[in-house]
Design an enzyme around this catalytic site. Structure first.
Site, mmCIF file in Angstrom:
data_model
loop_
_atom_site.group_PDB
_atom_site.id
_atom_site.type_symbol
_atom_site.label_atom_id
_atom_site.label_comp_id
_atom_site.label_asym_id
_atom_site.label_seq_id
_atom_site.Cartn_x
_atom_site.Cartn_y
_atom_site.Cartn_z
ATOM 1 N N LYS A 174 52.398 -6.712 -98.383
ATOM 2 C CA LYS A 174 51.829 -7.515 -99.478
ATOM 3 C C LYS A 174 50.394 -7.855 -99.088
ATOM 4 O O LYS A 174 50.154 -8.732 -98.270
ATOM 5 C CB LYS A 174 52.656 -8.798 -99.674
ATOM 6 N N GLY A 228 46.860 -14.565 -91.503
ATOM 7 C CA GLY A 228 46.198 -15.389 -92.506
ATOM 8 C C GLY A 228 45.953 -16.774 -91.945
ATOM 9 O O GLY A 228 45.917 -16.977 -90.729
ATOM 10 N N GLU A 250 49.636 -14.264 -86.910
ATOM 11 C CA GLU A 250 48.225 -14.217 -86.475
ATOM 12 C C GLU A 250 47.475 -15.168 -87.390
ATOM 13 O O GLU A 250 47.239 -14.858 -88.551
ATOM 14 C CB GLU A 250 47.681 -12.787 -86.604
ATOM 15 N N LEU A 251 47.107 -16.328 -86.860
ATOM 16 C CA LEU A 251 46.610 -17.395 -87.743
ATOM 17 C C LEU A 251 45.138 -17.713 -87.469
ATOM 18 O O LEU A 251 44.426 -16.909 -86.898
ATOM 19 C CB LEU A 251 47.515 -18.619 -87.590
ATOM 20 N N CYS A 284 38.643 -14.328 -88.057
ATOM 21 C CA CYS A 284 39.417 -15.344 -87.337
ATOM 22 C C CYS A 284 38.859 -15.540 -85.938
ATOM 23 O O CYS A 284 39.006 -16.594 -85.345
ATOM 24 C CB CYS A 284 40.872 -14.917 -87.251
ATOM 25 N N GLU A 381 37.926 -24.015 -89.583
ATOM 26 C CA GLU A 381 37.269 -22.716 -89.524
ATOM 27 C C GLU A 381 36.084 -22.722 -90.475
ATOM 28 O O GLU A 381 36.235 -23.065 -91.649
ATOM 29 C CB GLU A 381 38.230 -21.628 -89.996
HETATM 30 P P1 NAD Z 1 45.505 -16.937 -96.535
HETATM 31 O O1 NAD Z 1 46.410 -17.622 -95.592
HETATM 32 O O2 NAD Z 1 45.008 -17.676 -97.707
HETATM 33 O O3 NAD Z 1 46.180 -15.629 -97.099
HETATM 34 C C1 NAD Z 1 46.753 -14.666 -96.244
HETATM 35 C C2 NAD Z 1 47.826 -13.927 -96.998
HETATM 36 O O4 NAD Z 1 48.853 -14.831 -97.373
HETATM 37 C C3 NAD Z 1 47.349 -13.255 -98.273
HETATM 38 O O5 NAD Z 1 48.025 -12.041 -98.417
HETATM 39 C C4 NAD Z 1 47.793 -14.223 -99.347
HETATM 40 O O6 NAD Z 1 48.035 -13.608 -100.583
HETATM 41 C C5 NAD Z 1 49.090 -14.746 -98.757
HETATM 42 N N1 NAD Z 1 49.457 -16.058 -99.254
HETATM 43 C C6 NAD Z 1 48.645 -17.070 -99.622
HETATM 44 N N2 NAD Z 1 49.375 -18.126 -100.023
HETATM 45 C C7 NAD Z 1 50.678 -17.785 -99.897
HETATM 46 C C8 NAD Z 1 51.905 -18.454 -100.152
HETATM 47 N N3 NAD Z 1 51.938 -19.694 -100.624
HETATM 48 N N4 NAD Z 1 53.055 -17.802 -99.907
HETATM 49 C C9 NAD Z 1 53.020 -16.535 -99.426
HETATM 50 N N5 NAD Z 1 51.894 -15.861 -99.179
HETATM 51 C C10 NAD Z 1 50.730 -16.471 -99.403
HETATM 52 O O7 NAD Z 1 44.292 -16.398 -95.646
HETATM 53 P P2 NAD Z 1 43.032 -15.550 -96.107
HETATM 54 O O8 NAD Z 1 42.072 -16.465 -96.769
HETATM 55 O O9 NAD Z 1 43.436 -14.317 -96.814
HETATM 56 O O10 NAD Z 1 42.465 -15.089 -94.697
HETATM 57 C C11 NAD Z 1 41.689 -15.894 -93.908
HETATM 58 C C12 NAD Z 1 42.526 -16.537 -92.832
HETATM 59 O O11 NAD Z 1 43.178 -15.533 -92.075
HETATM 60 C C13 NAD Z 1 41.705 -17.308 -91.837
HETATM 61 O O12 NAD Z 1 42.376 -18.497 -91.516
HETATM 62 C C14 NAD Z 1 41.652 -16.386 -90.636
HETATM 63 O O13 NAD Z 1 41.422 -17.026 -89.419
HETATM 64 C C15 NAD Z 1 42.986 -15.752 -90.684
HETATM 65 N N6 NAD Z 1 42.988 -14.493 -89.951
HETATM 66 C C16 NAD Z 1 43.641 -14.443 -88.759
HETATM 67 C C17 NAD Z 1 43.617 -13.267 -88.023
HETATM 68 C C18 NAD Z 1 44.311 -13.181 -86.702
HETATM 69 O O14 NAD Z 1 44.543 -12.075 -86.246
HETATM 70 N N7 NAD Z 1 44.666 -14.279 -86.056
HETATM 71 C C19 NAD Z 1 42.953 -12.148 -88.515
HETATM 72 C C20 NAD Z 1 42.304 -12.233 -89.744
HETATM 73 C C21 NAD Z 1 42.338 -13.423 -90.456
#
Ligand code: NAD
Length: 477
Positions: A174, A228, A250-251, A284, A381
């Site tokens: 997804k 995410g 991975e947050l 991230c 962040e």
């Molecule tokens: P996000 O958490 O908003 O979204 C990530 C994913 O989760 C997307 O696919 C989104 O559609 C889904 N999502 C959002 N809300 C949801 C819900 N209520 N239920 C289920 N799924 C849901 O993050 P983003 O804005 O897409 O990405 C940025 C974040 O990701 C930053 O915090 C960044 O640090 C983190 N990130 C971490 C790594 C890592 O490897 N640690 C790598 C890249 C990005």
């Protein structure tokens, strides 16, 4: 660019999509790049059925053959590198240079795990009593739900698909609502590389909540791998709890970028440009807090400001651009508020700090000093092209400040004294540290965070472990 897929990919075919249509915008113009057919309940059911039907055969497919599918996918990504890079730039805004680098990085996960597939092992041990033998087996976890963010739309997908397929799992991916096109492109590419129908399924949607919740509640799903934000990660861990699902998380991060007074400042600034500005600061791993020894803080600030000022702001698709747009309007609004708040509190602006006029979602390279370490800019962040520099007086203060966060993903440390660097590095509660390096990501290294930055590791020898179960047979002979 040829017409690219824009609907769910299920059981080896492009589905019509029984969810809502949604638009993907080009962040450089604010215009609609594509309208995507979203996946709904029926698509989820079909995808889970396809993934679980494909599982028995795929998990028993020879590891070498699974590896060869991944190897071919690696080669196809290189053959199509320019098309894929252009797509990512249009969809997400990053510069072409960043997009090309991501294609290489993302493809590397397919190559690495193509090589890992034939190395899945087991063990034969003798029980300490000598009375029996312990035979350990490694088995694929099963159907995996993969949820990925928009900031590295290709690499975050391949870093999960690679080890999952190598281990013999099947997947439902997804992707993020801002960047579904890259994920759909990869689905087509994997099919061409020989992934059988059902092994990889992709469900785009602009309403991720209900779809992911329904998938996590479905007994066919055995694992969640999520990348995410920490906020969404926490929510999904709770949703995964009733079925005690395996979870990899991975947050978010809040990386300190530490510069000691004995550092080579030009090298540190080179590293800072990478750690802060790769992907327009939307990583991230991005440097979030510049903790600089007071003795060199002024000089470091001046050098960094000069380098940041030289970045040309513009569409990522223009080769001369050094800083592309942010992913969407909300991101610009968010970063504007973070910066405005510290400026109102007395922070000094060395560069930038005013959102650029539209069209498109632009925020300029910004350098600030004098903001509070208690500000949201320091505790959350930043996720944008803003560098805030905080002078610090001692190594003890550096360690205390670096660790004063709930996150623990990445950190950077610059010094000419390796022993001092390692001494400080050991005290940081962080999963990945760049010592005199502004980049830690490497497909051969275990990527991941401690504390609220996540659970588990991706890449390296560890990455495939996340998709394997251990079972053992006690036997005597
Ligand atoms: P996000 O958490 O908003 O979204 C990530 C994913 O989760 C997307 O696919 C989104 O559609 C889904 N999502 C959002 N809300 C949801 C819900 N209520 N239920 C289920 N799924 C849901 O993050 P983003 O804005 O897409 O990405 C940025 C974040 O990701 C930053 O915090 C960044 O640090 C983190 N990130 C971490 C790594 C890592 O490897 N640690 C790598 C890249 C990005």
């Amino acid at each position: 660019m040829r017409e690219l897929p824009s609907s769910p990919y299920i059981a080896g075919a492009w589905a019509v999509g029984d969810g809502d249509l949604f638009d993907v915008l080009n962040p450089a113009t604010g215009e609609v790049l594509a309208t995507v057919a979203g996946a709904g309940e029926r698509d989820l059911e079909s995808a889970l059925a396809a993934a679980s039907d494909a599982l028995p055969t795929w998990s028993r497919t020879a590891p070498r053959v699974r590896g060869e599918v991944l190897r071919r996918a690696f080669e196809l990504m290189h053959e199509r590198a320019e098309e894929l890079a252009t797509l990512m730039t249009l969809e997400m805004g990053k510069t072409l240079a960043d997009a090309r680098a991501e294609v290489g990085y993302a493809a590397e996960f397919f190559r690495w795990f193509a090589e890992e597939a034939p190395r899945i092992g087991g063990e034969l041990r003798t029980a300490p009593s000598g009375g029996n033998r312990i035979l350990t087996l490694r088995k694929p976890v099963g159907v995996c739900l993969l949820v990925t963010p928009w900031n590295f739309p290709a690499a975050m997908a391949t870093r999960k698909i690679g080890p999952a397929l190598a281990a013999g799992c099947t997947v439902v991916l997804k992707p993020a609502e801002d960047t579904p096109l890259t994920a759909l492109y990869l689905a087509g590419l994997l099919a061409e590389a020989g992934a059988p129908p059902g092994v990889v399924n992709v469900l785009p949607t602009a309403q991720p909540g209900p779809l992911v919740a329904a998938a996590l509640a479905d007994e066919r799903v055995r694992k969640l791998s999520f990348t995410g934000s920490t906020a969404v990660g926490r929510l999904l861990l709770a949703q995964a709890a009733p079925r005690v699902l395996r979870c990899s998380m991975e947050l978010g991060g809040n990386a300190p970028f530490i510069v000691l007074e004995d550092a080579d400042l030009d090298t540190a600034v080179d590293g800072a440009m990478l750690a802060k500005m790769r992907n327009g600061g939307q990583a991230c791993t991005a440097a979030n807090r510049f903790l600089v020894r007071a003795e060199v803080a002024e000089e470091f600030t001046a050098k960094l400001t000069d380098r940041m000022a030289a970045l040309r702001l513009g569409p990522g698709s223009d080769e001369a651009t050094g800083l592309g747009p942010m992913v969407n309007r909300r991101a610009v609004e968010r970063i504007t508020k973070l910066v405005d708040d510290v400026v109102a509190g007395g922070a000094k602006i060395h560069l930038g700090a005013t959102p650029a006029a539209g069209p498109g979602f632009f925020y300029p390279a910004t350098v600030l000093t004098g903001s509070s370490q208690a500000s949201t800019l320091a505790t959350e962040e930043v996720f944008g092209p803003v560098a805030a520099i905080y002078p610090v007086a001692s190594d003890e203060e550096i360690v205390a400040r670096a660790n004063a966060t709930e996150y623990g993903l990445t950190g950077y440390l610059y010094t000419r004294d390796l022993a001092r660097g390692l001494r400080i590095g050991e005290q940081l509660e962080i999963g990945m540290i760049g010592l005199n390096r502004g980049l830690v990501s490497d497909p051969a290294a275990p990527f991941g965070g401690v504390r609220q930055s996540g659970l588990g590791r991706e890449g390296g020898f560890e990455g495939i472990e996340e998709y394997l179960e251990t079972s053992y047979i006690a036997t005597s002979w």
